[in-house]
Design an enzyme around this catalytic site. Structure first.
Site, PDB file in Angstrom:
ATOM      1  N   ASN A   7       0.696  -1.248   0.064  1.00  0.00           N
ATOM      2  CA  ASN A   7       0.059  -0.064   0.061  1.00  0.00           C
ATOM      3  C   ASN A   7       0.871   1.109  -0.012  1.00  0.00           C
ATOM      4  O   ASN A   7       1.603   1.552   0.839  1.00  0.00           O
ATOM      5  CB  ASN A   7      -0.862  -0.055   1.467  1.00  0.00           C
ATOM      6  CG  ASN A   7      -1.730   1.102   1.569  1.00  0.00           C
ATOM      7  OD1 ASN A   7      -1.750   2.221   0.764  1.00  0.00           O
ATOM      8  ND2 ASN A   7      -2.911   0.925   2.124  1.00  0.00           N
ATOM      9  N   LYS A  14       3.134   0.760   3.127  1.00  0.00           N
ATOM     10  CA  LYS A  14       2.879   0.099   4.320  1.00  0.00           C
ATOM     11  C   LYS A  14       2.481  -1.364   3.543  1.00  0.00           C
ATOM     12  O   LYS A  14       2.371  -1.452   2.223  1.00  0.00           O
ATOM     13  CB  LYS A  14       1.287   0.369   4.893  1.00  0.00           C
ATOM     14  CG  LYS A  14       1.499   1.540   5.499  1.00  0.00           C
ATOM     15  CD  LYS A  14      -0.148   1.971   5.985  1.00  0.00           C
ATOM     16  CE  LYS A  14      -0.071   3.458   6.504  1.00  0.00           C
ATOM     17  NZ  LYS A  14      -1.568   3.872   6.593  1.00  0.00           N
ATOM     18  N   ARG A  91      -1.935  -1.197  -4.061  1.00  0.00           N
ATOM     19  CA  ARG A  91      -2.944  -0.014  -4.128  1.00  0.00           C
ATOM     20  C   ARG A  91      -2.433   0.934  -5.120  1.00  0.00           C
ATOM     21  O   ARG A  91      -1.067   1.356  -5.152  1.00  0.00           O
ATOM     22  CB  ARG A  91      -3.019   0.724  -2.756  1.00  0.00           C
ATOM     23  CG  ARG A  91      -3.596   2.059  -2.781  1.00  0.00           C
ATOM     24  CD  ARG A  91      -3.881   2.699  -1.473  1.00  0.00           C
ATOM     25  NE  ARG A  91      -4.284   3.913  -1.411  1.00  0.00           N
ATOM     26  CZ  ARG A  91      -3.782   5.016  -1.079  1.00  0.00           C
ATOM     27  NH1 ARG A  91      -2.594   4.792  -0.240  1.00  0.00           N
ATOM     28  NH2 ARG A  91      -4.490   6.132  -1.211  1.00  0.00           N
ATOM     29  N   HIS A 179      -9.773   7.422  -2.669  1.00  0.00           N
ATOM     30  CA  HIS A 179     -10.051   6.390  -1.369  1.00  0.00           C
ATOM     31  C   HIS A 179     -11.202   5.430  -1.713  1.00  0.00           C
ATOM     32  O   HIS A 179     -11.965   5.110  -0.629  1.00  0.00           O
ATOM     33  CB  HIS A 179     -10.564   7.446  -0.092  1.00  0.00           C
ATOM     34  CG  HIS A 179      -9.599   8.397   0.398  1.00  0.00           C
ATOM     35  ND1 HIS A 179      -9.746   9.716   0.712  1.00  0.00           N
ATOM     36  CD2 HIS A 179      -8.322   8.163   0.731  1.00  0.00           C
ATOM     37  CE1 HIS A 179      -8.849  10.303   1.223  1.00  0.00           C
ATOM     38  NE2 HIS A 179      -8.058   9.555   1.022  1.00  0.00           N
ATOM     39  N   HIS A 207     -14.042   9.479   4.720  1.00  0.00           N
ATOM     40  CA  HIS A 207     -12.568   9.206   5.084  1.00  0.00           C
ATOM     41  C   HIS A 207     -11.970  10.344   5.565  1.00  0.00           C
ATOM     42  O   HIS A 207     -11.825  11.303   4.595  1.00  0.00           O
ATOM     43  CB  HIS A 207     -12.143   8.459   3.819  1.00  0.00           C
ATOM     44  CG  HIS A 207     -10.823   7.914   3.878  1.00  0.00           C
ATOM     45  ND1 HIS A 207     -10.682   6.733   3.805  1.00  0.00           N
ATOM     46  CD2 HIS A 207      -9.790   8.717   3.959  1.00  0.00           C
ATOM     47  CE1 HIS A 207      -9.351   6.374   3.993  1.00  0.00           C
ATOM     48  NE2 HIS A 207      -8.719   7.831   4.141  1.00  0.00           N
ATOM     49  N   GLY A 211      -5.433  12.648   4.115  1.00  0.00           N
ATOM     50  CA  GLY A 211      -6.236  13.159   2.850  1.00  0.00           C
ATOM     51  C   GLY A 211      -7.661  12.887   3.426  1.00  0.00           C
ATOM     52  O   GLY A 211      -7.893  11.711   4.281  1.00  0.00           O
ATOM     53  N   ARG A 240      -3.698  19.948   3.200  1.00  0.00           N
ATOM     54  CA  ARG A 240      -4.315  20.505   1.763  1.00  0.00           C
ATOM     55  C   ARG A 240      -5.602  21.302   2.293  1.00  0.00           C
ATOM     56  O   ARG A 240      -6.537  21.097   3.201  1.00  0.00           O
ATOM     57  CB  ARG A 240      -4.694  19.221   1.118  1.00  0.00           C
ATOM     58  CG  ARG A 240      -3.565  18.725   0.163  1.00  0.00           C
ATOM     59  CD  ARG A 240      -4.241  16.991  -0.361  1.00  0.00           C
ATOM     60  NE  ARG A 240      -3.586  15.970   0.576  1.00  0.00           N
ATOM     61  CZ  ARG A 240      -3.870  14.707   0.059  1.00  0.00           C
ATOM     62  NH1 ARG A 240      -5.067  14.484  -0.661  1.00  0.00           N
ATOM     63  NH2 ARG A 240      -3.269  13.843   0.902  1.00  0.00           N
ATOM     64  N   ARG A 283      -4.794  15.243  16.459  1.00  0.00           N
ATOM     65  CA  ARG A 283      -4.432  15.386  18.043  1.00  0.00           C
ATOM     66  C   ARG A 283      -3.827  16.657  18.655  1.00  0.00           C
ATOM     67  O   ARG A 283      -4.022  17.144  19.592  1.00  0.00           O
ATOM     68  CB  ARG A 283      -3.467  13.979  18.251  1.00  0.00           C
ATOM     69  CG  ARG A 283      -3.804  12.741  17.993  1.00  0.00           C
ATOM     70  CD  ARG A 283      -3.055  11.328  17.890  1.00  0.00           C
ATOM     71  NE  ARG A 283      -2.309  11.697  16.630  1.00  0.00           N
ATOM     72  CZ  ARG A 283      -1.709  10.681  15.956  1.00  0.00           C
ATOM     73  NH1 ARG A 283      -1.760   9.475  16.668  1.00  0.00           N
ATOM     74  NH2 ARG A 283      -1.276  10.811  14.803  1.00  0.00           N
ATOM     75  N   VAL A 330      -8.898  10.443  11.659  1.00  0.00           N
ATOM     76  CA  VAL A 330      -9.425  11.409  12.509  1.00  0.00           C
ATOM     77  C   VAL A 330     -11.130  10.861  12.534  1.00  0.00           C
ATOM     78  O   VAL A 330     -11.473  10.784  13.671  1.00  0.00           O
ATOM     79  CB  VAL A 330      -9.729  12.782  11.787  1.00  0.00           C
ATOM     80  CG1 VAL A 330     -10.534  13.778  12.448  1.00  0.00           C
ATOM     81  CG2 VAL A 330      -8.301  13.400  11.251  1.00  0.00           C
ATOM     82  N   GLU A 332     -12.022   7.889  13.053  1.00  0.00           N
ATOM     83  CA  GLU A 332     -12.086   6.748  13.912  1.00  0.00           C
ATOM     84  C   GLU A 332     -11.943   7.066  15.335  1.00  0.00           C
ATOM     85  O   GLU A 332     -12.129   6.629  16.210  1.00  0.00           O
ATOM     86  CB  GLU A 332     -11.039   5.510  13.687  1.00  0.00           C
ATOM     87  CG  GLU A 332     -11.480   4.777  12.316  1.00  0.00           C
ATOM     88  CD  GLU A 332     -10.386   4.204  11.869  1.00  0.00           C
ATOM     89  OE1 GLU A 332      -9.508   3.586  12.365  1.00  0.00           O
ATOM     90  OE2 GLU A 332     -10.093   4.081  10.662  1.00  0.00           O
ATOM     91  N   GLU A 382      -7.796  -0.921   4.197  1.00  0.00           N
ATOM     92  CA  GLU A 382      -7.309  -0.815   2.744  1.00  0.00           C
ATOM     93  C   GLU A 382      -6.843  -2.057   2.517  1.00  0.00           C
ATOM     94  O   GLU A 382      -6.797  -2.703   1.496  1.00  0.00           O
ATOM     95  CB  GLU A 382      -6.822   0.426   2.457  1.00  0.00           C
ATOM     96  CG  GLU A 382      -7.442   1.712   2.393  1.00  0.00           C
ATOM     97  CD  GLU A 382      -6.434   2.844   2.258  1.00  0.00           C
ATOM     98  OE1 GLU A 382      -5.578   2.922   2.654  1.00  0.00           O
ATOM     99  OE2 GLU A 382      -6.971   3.700   1.483  1.00  0.00           O
TER     100      GLU A 382
HETATM  101  P1  ADP Z   1      -3.516   8.261   6.108  1.00  0.00           P
HETATM  102  O1  ADP Z   1      -4.404   9.179   5.460  1.00  0.00           O
HETATM  103  O2  ADP Z   1      -2.177   8.728   5.852  1.00  0.00           O
HETATM  104  O3  ADP Z   1      -3.594   6.988   5.993  1.00  0.00           O
HETATM  105  P2  ADP Z   1      -4.655   8.001   8.923  1.00  0.00           P
HETATM  106  O4  ADP Z   1      -5.884   7.370   8.242  1.00  0.00           O
HETATM  107  O5  ADP Z   1      -3.925   7.157   9.629  1.00  0.00           O
HETATM  108  O6  ADP Z   1      -3.572   8.627   7.512  1.00  0.00           O
HETATM  109  O7  ADP Z   1      -4.875   9.096   9.379  1.00  0.00           O
HETATM  110  C1  ADP Z   1      -3.837  10.044  10.112  1.00  0.00           C
HETATM  111  C2  ADP Z   1      -4.524  11.151  10.944  1.00  0.00           C
HETATM  112  O8  ADP Z   1      -5.551  10.672  11.809  1.00  0.00           O
HETATM  113  C3  ADP Z   1      -3.343  11.974  11.921  1.00  0.00           C
HETATM  114  O9  ADP Z   1      -2.764  13.041  10.998  1.00  0.00           O
HETATM  115  C4  ADP Z   1      -4.232  12.620  12.763  1.00  0.00           C
HETATM  116  O10 ADP Z   1      -4.765  13.774  12.305  1.00  0.00           O
HETATM  117  C5  ADP Z   1      -5.442  11.693  12.862  1.00  0.00           C
HETATM  118  N1  ADP Z   1      -5.570  10.953  14.298  1.00  0.00           N
HETATM  119  C6  ADP Z   1      -4.926   9.700  14.512  1.00  0.00           C
HETATM  120  N2  ADP Z   1      -5.173   9.493  16.039  1.00  0.00           N
HETATM  121  C7  ADP Z   1      -6.078  10.404  16.237  1.00  0.00           C
HETATM  122  C8  ADP Z   1      -6.442  10.573  17.616  1.00  0.00           C
HETATM  123  N3  ADP Z   1      -6.267   9.604  18.886  1.00  0.00           N
HETATM  124  N4  ADP Z   1      -7.431  11.615  17.652  1.00  0.00           N
HETATM  125  C9  ADP Z   1      -7.753  12.603  16.476  1.00  0.00           C
HETATM  126  N5  ADP Z   1      -6.871  12.264  15.444  1.00  0.00           N
HETATM  127  C10 ADP Z   1      -6.363  11.168  15.105  1.00  0.00           C
END
Ligand code: ADP
Length: 399
Positions: A7, A14, A91, A179, A207, A211, A240, A283, A330, A332, A382
């Site tokens: 991925n 990943k 991916r 996505h 999502h 991004g 972005r 975070r 974010v 989740e 994914e």
């Molecule tokens: P990607 O799009 O690179 O696959 P992810 O789906 O892993 O990224 O999302 C990463 C983002 O999720 C981080 O930049 C952060 O903003 C957010 N995130 C991760 N853990 C938390 C948390 N506990 N609380 C709020 N936001 C979080």
């Protein structure tokens, strides 16, 4: 059957190895036999619950090679030989108009992915690199490309075509959406959680990772989405901007700002990061808000406002809604964001259960029993979705 998934992100790789030896697909994502993440020079491997971390100082292709070699060599190996891998799924972010579904990788497919690099310069070349490393290591193993754009390829013309000159259509300037692998996975998982037939559901999948995009999903198909010709359109994201008045770009160009600088501003220096002045990580935004930092609060408010606005747009495309899905980093993990979004739709009878929302939900319904719309939190999967797709394609190819 052992399936390796690669991925490729814009700045990371990943990878997961799934063992589906019993021949049947499990209903939910199994724990991978081996997992790895390569970010810059940092490699993290997870095997049998144990995490191994090390630094790799090599060129990108050599780093991917070293990452994959840990599957069959070294003290944490999980296979005796690379020949035990039956299939590899990649991916691939941009499949353009050429690929409406997953496909086995051939020389032709590789050259099309390379050609489409103009549309996804940060992603498609990285996917090709991964494909080539696998070719060098695993020789003739079947490789499959799973496209992030494919799920959106049936979006109706009225939603897909930009109101520029008609000739743009022939030039391939249209909404592709991204996505798709995770949006499609979430739609299927939502049907499982709700115990409903996917073909009876109207869903909005949010999502929200680094991004961010929404998909409006009707009868299991994407009918609208917020990302467009590139992954820059739509929602405010980590770094972005999402959609802005195109006149701002013209204004900056006329002011003498170079196109490459505007690209950098819109992709790297905007969004949560640009407004808060800190990082693009939700975070950090949440922690800064707790300390009373006004710019962090403004960043959060714009993010939530734009999310609600685009959910409104997707609602109109669906003409109703059975469930709103939150997924990715974010989606989740940020309970305050979910609360701020759902509050905007209380007038439609959407009611979030505060306790469930704050109790780290995973693949769960967090709406109150009397809510007229279900609210789901679904873990992005994914890699598992790609492995499943490889498994199904292999079965179809054998028939
Ligand atoms: P990607 O799009 O690179 O696959 P992810 O789906 O892993 O990224 O999302 C990463 C983002 O999720 C981080 O930049 C952060 O903003 C957010 N995130 C991760 N853990 C938390 C948390 N506990 N609380 C709020 N936001 C979080």
């Amino acid at each position: 059957m052992k399936i390796l998934v690669l991925n490729t992100g814009s700045s990371s790789y990943k990878s997961c190895l799934y063992d589906l030896s019993d021949g049947a697909l499990p209903a939910n994502a199994p724990v991978p036999l081996w997992q790895a993440q390569l970010e810059g020079t940092h490699l993290k491997i997870v095997v049998a619950g144990k995490t191994i971390e090390k630094e790799i100082n090599a060129a990108p292709s050599a780093s991917i090679k070293q990452m994959l070699e840990t599957i069959w060599s070294g003290e944490n190996r999980v296979l005796n030989s690379p020949s035990e891998i039956d299939m590899v799924g990649h991916r691939v972010v941009h499949g353009g108009s050429e690929y409406r579904k997953s496909t086995f990788i051939t020389a032709d497919v590789k050259s099309t992915i390379a050609r489409l690099a103009d549309l996804a310069p940060a992603h498609n070349p990285a996917s090709l690199r991964g494909i080539e490393v696998v070719e060098s290591l695993l020789k003739n193993v079947p490789q499959m490309a799973v496209f992030d754009t494919a799920f959106h390829s049936d979006i109706p013309d009225a939603a897909a075509i930009y109101p520029g000159p008609y000739e743009w259509i022939d030039q391939g300037i249209r909404r592709y959406g991204f996505h798709g692998i995770n949006h499609e996975y979430c739609a299927g998982r939502a049907a499982q959680i709700l115990q409903k037939d996917l073909s009876s559901l109207r869903l909005i999948s949010c999502h929200l990772g680094n991004g961010c995009s929404l998909a409006a999903i009707k009868n299991g198909r994407s009918v609208d989405t917020t990302m467009g010709f590139t992954p820059l359109e739509g929602l405010m994201m980590g770094t972005r901007s999402g959609s802005i008045d195109p006149g701002i770009i013209l204004y900056l160009l006329h002011q003498g700002v170079a196109a490459t600088e505007i690209d950098h501003i819109l992709n790297q220096q905007s969004g949560l990061k640009g407004i808060s002045g800190g990082s693009g990580d939700m975070r950090e935004i949440t922690a800064s808000i707790a300390k009373g930092e006004k710019r962090a609060q403004l960043a959060f408010d714009i993010y939530a406002h734009r999310l609600r606005s685009y959910i409104g747009a997707m609602l109109a495309s669906l003409r109703g809604l059975d469930a709103l899905i939150f997924t990715a980093g974010v989606g989740e993990n940020s309970a305050p964001l979910r609360a701020a979004v759902c509050e905007g739709f209380a007038f439609l009878g959407m009611k979030i259960d505060t306790t469930k929302n704050e109790n780290k939900p995973v693949d769960a319904d967090i709406a109150t029993p009397d809510s007229r719309i279900r609210i789901l939190v679904i873990q992005a999967q994914e890699d598992w979705a790609i492995a499943r797709e490889c498994f199904s394609l292999q079965l179809r190819a054998k028939r």
